[in-house]
Write an enzyme that holds these catalytic residues in place. Sequence first.
Site: not given
Ligand code: AMP
Ligand code: ZN
Length: 112
Positions: A6, A96, A98
Amino acid sequence: MDCLFCKIVAGEIPSKKVYENEYVYAFHDINPQAPTHILVIPKKHLASTDEVTGETSVHVAKVFEAIPHIAAEAGLTGGYRVITNCGADACQSVRHLHFHVLGGKQLPENMG
Ligand code: AMP
Ligand code: ZN
């Protein structure tokens, strides 16, 4: 709300944006697991697929409408994989919803 994605949507935390519309935001994953690794998210906060209902599913539909454009823009002509992790067993780390869009190489057949 104390939610990383967010805050990224709000511009409070920087991201490498690749696409945005009224419903959807997409940006490069900070820790890429393929030559192209883009996260596509609904702007509306939904914690995971567990919060997809008849009322919220429009936000998921909007994500999937955006994905072909995002993939084409990223040059993923050979194909790509879309993954979402839900909950602890799937190692969801950001609460969140994704969708990971992975491509730019031959991906492994095994998904888990
Ligand atoms: P998940 O493990 O499916 O919840 O994926 C979360 C993803 O968010 C991981 O692949 C992380 O590398 C990515 N992530 C975490 N923080 C950031 C950030 N600030 N900007 C871009 N990607 C992020
Ligand atoms: Zn959110």
